[in-house]
Scaffold this motif. Structure first.
Motif, PDB file in Angstrom:
ATOM      1  N   MET A   1     112.334  -5.655  -1.984  1.00  0.00           N
ATOM      2  CA  MET A   1     112.116  -4.539  -2.910  1.00  0.00           C
ATOM      3  C   MET A   1     113.481  -3.905  -3.142  1.00  0.00           C
ATOM      4  O   MET A   1     113.811  -2.856  -2.631  1.00  0.00           O
TER       5      MET A   1
ATOM      6  N   HIS B   1     108.560  -6.099   1.560  1.00  0.00           N
ATOM      7  CA  HIS B   1     109.434  -4.934   1.697  1.00  0.00           C
ATOM      8  C   HIS B   1     110.916  -5.310   1.553  1.00  0.00           C
ATOM      9  O   HIS B   1     111.684  -4.638   0.871  1.00  0.00           O
TER      10      HIS B   1
ATOM     11  N   HIS C   1     107.351   4.350   0.491  1.00  0.00           N
ATOM     12  CA  HIS C   1     108.580   3.571   0.335  1.00  0.00           C
ATOM     13  C   HIS C   1     109.751   4.514   0.605  1.00  0.00           C
ATOM     14  O   HIS C   1     109.558   5.722   0.723  1.00  0.00           O
TER      15      HIS C   1
ATOM     16  N   GLU D   1     111.892   1.604   3.907  1.00  0.00           N
ATOM     17  CA  GLU D   1     110.751   1.971   4.752  1.00  0.00           C
ATOM     18  C   GLU D   1     109.786   0.803   4.656  1.00  0.00           C
ATOM     19  O   GLU D   1     109.382   0.440   3.544  1.00  0.00           O
ATOM     20  N   TYR D   2     109.419   0.225   5.796  1.00  0.00           N
ATOM     21  CA  TYR D   2     108.563  -0.963   5.744  1.00  0.00           C
ATOM     22  C   TYR D   2     107.282  -0.664   4.980  1.00  0.00           C
ATOM     23  O   TYR D   2     106.556   0.271   5.317  1.00  0.00           O
ATOM     24  N   CYS D   3     107.021  -1.450   3.925  1.00  0.00           N
ATOM     25  CA  CYS D   3     105.905  -1.133   3.032  1.00  0.00           C
ATOM     26  C   CYS D   3     105.032  -2.342   2.771  1.00  0.00           C
ATOM     27  O   CYS D   3     104.261  -2.369   1.824  1.00  0.00           O
TER      28      CYS D   3
ATOM     29  N   CYS E   1     114.634  -0.780  -0.617  1.00  0.00           N
ATOM     30  CA  CYS E   1     113.580   0.042  -0.051  1.00  0.00           C
ATOM     31  C   CYS E   1     113.875   0.086   1.450  1.00  0.00           C
ATOM     32  O   CYS E   1     114.166  -0.935   2.062  1.00  0.00           O
TER      33      CYS E   1
HETATM   34 CU1  CUA Z   1     108.904  -0.420  -0.473  1.00  0.00          CU
HETATM   35 CU2  CUA Z   1     109.653  -1.070   1.705  1.00  0.00          CU
END
Ligand code: CUA
Length: 336
Positions: free
Chosen positions: A218, A215, A172, A209-211, A207
């Motif tokens: 988040m 995502h 993340h 960063e693609y998670c 967040c």
């Molecule tokens: Cu955690 Cu995107």
């Protein structure tokens, strides 16, 4: 593409008071790290804009100056000019110097934000990324909360909060545009950064960063309070749940359900760690890491079927009866 934009617009239109302001303005820094990052950002933009003007200017000048004119001999090649040592040295050395200047300033700011060793008297917070929410520990106070990070404000820059960043699952990225740049939360690795919000207030982050599926939902917020207010808040959070000493029928229902396998409530049998700690759930502004407001109706909607406001999240619908749902929600509402 257009469909997505339309959906995003419609969603934007329905967000309410506490779930709005999802994107903060990076050009209005409110903490020292963000200010330092903004100034190297501006320096980089300045230098590259200068290079652009020089290169594009020379290009336009050349195209105009050496365009074909009436009477040119088009059968013969124009004079061919080869290498000039001076020019070649100049256009190698100057860019190398510029690149080293940019590397130098960037490295200094990154080291100052991410590798700084904390002074003695700071607030320490450990943040653990989960799909798709933030677990927030206060090791000096010994309690855990989620998604909303309270910190003391720091008008003189002396009340900084040091963050230790970890991840439970995937990578993340922790981003509070007005307070600091992005720092990744990486499984099996610990990263650090610090913030010192100048003024009390709520600072929104995401967040970055693609998670996975959720995502985009988040979200996080930092709530900066005066040092006294922060102390009071932290002391309240240290307490067991207000209702921990009395067993009520509502609490009995909650404790009989599988909620307790994933959630913890201090002073009760609920000790699960997979989902957010609920000890002081009602002291938080939103549910589902910023997806909906934390009020009675939304809480009911969330408990009934979290997949509705946050499709794909790891909290299942427990298919509670109306009676159970009402009791669980009314128990949760006692968690002030
Ligand atoms: Cu955690 Cu995107």
């Amino acid at each position: 593409m257009f469909g997505h934009a339309l959906i995003a617009l419609l969603l934007q239109a329905q967000v309410s008071e506490s779930t709005e302001h999802r994107v903060a303005d990076i050009f209005k820094p409110m903490a020292s790290p963000a200010e330092a990052e903004k100034s190297i950002g501006m320096l980089t933009i300045g230098i590259t804009a200068g290079i652009f003007v020089v290169v594009a200017g020379l290009l336009v000048f050349t195209i105009w100056r050496f365009r074909r004119k009436a009477g040119d001999n088009t059968l013969q090649e124009p004079p061919q000019v080869y290498g000039s040592n001076q020019i070649e040295v100049a256009w190698t050395v100057i860019p190398v110097l510029i690149v080293f200047v940019l590397i130098g300033v960037s490295a200094r700011v990154i080291a100052g934000v991410e590798n700084a060793s904390p002074p003695k008297d700071v607030t320490k917070v450990t943040i653990i990324g989960h799909q798709w929410w933030w677990e927030v520990h206060y090791p000096d106070y010994n309690f855990i909360t989620a998604n909303e990070i309270h910190v003391p404000s720091s008008p003189d820059g002396k009340k900084a909060t040091y963050l230790q960043l970890e991840s439970m699952d995937v990578i993340h990225s922790f981003w509070l545009p007005q307070l600091s740049g992005k720092t990744d939360l990486v499984p099996n690795r610990t990263n650090y950064m610090w913030i010192d919000p100048k003024e009390p207030g709520t600072y929104f982050g995401n967040c970055a960063e693609y998670c996975g599926t959720q995502h985009a939902n988040m979200m996080l917020r930092v709530i900066a309070q005066t040092p006294d207010d922060f102390k009071r808040w932290a002391q309240a959070q240290q307490q067991a749940a207000v209702s921990a000493t009395q067993m009520t029928p509502d609490r009995q229902v909650f404790e009989s359900l599988s909620c307790v396998n994933c959630h913890a409530i201090k002073g009760t049998v609920a000790v699960g760690r997979f989902g957010p700690d609920l000890t002081h759930l009602m002291s938080r502004q939103t549910l589902g890491a910023g997806v909906i407001d934390n009020d009675k109706d939304h809480l009911k909607e969330w408990v009934n079927n979290p997949q509705d406001p946050k499709p794909g999240c790891y909290m299942p619908s427990l298919k509670l009866t109306d009676q159970e749902l009402t009791q669980v929600v009314s128990y949760l509402q006692t968690l002030k």
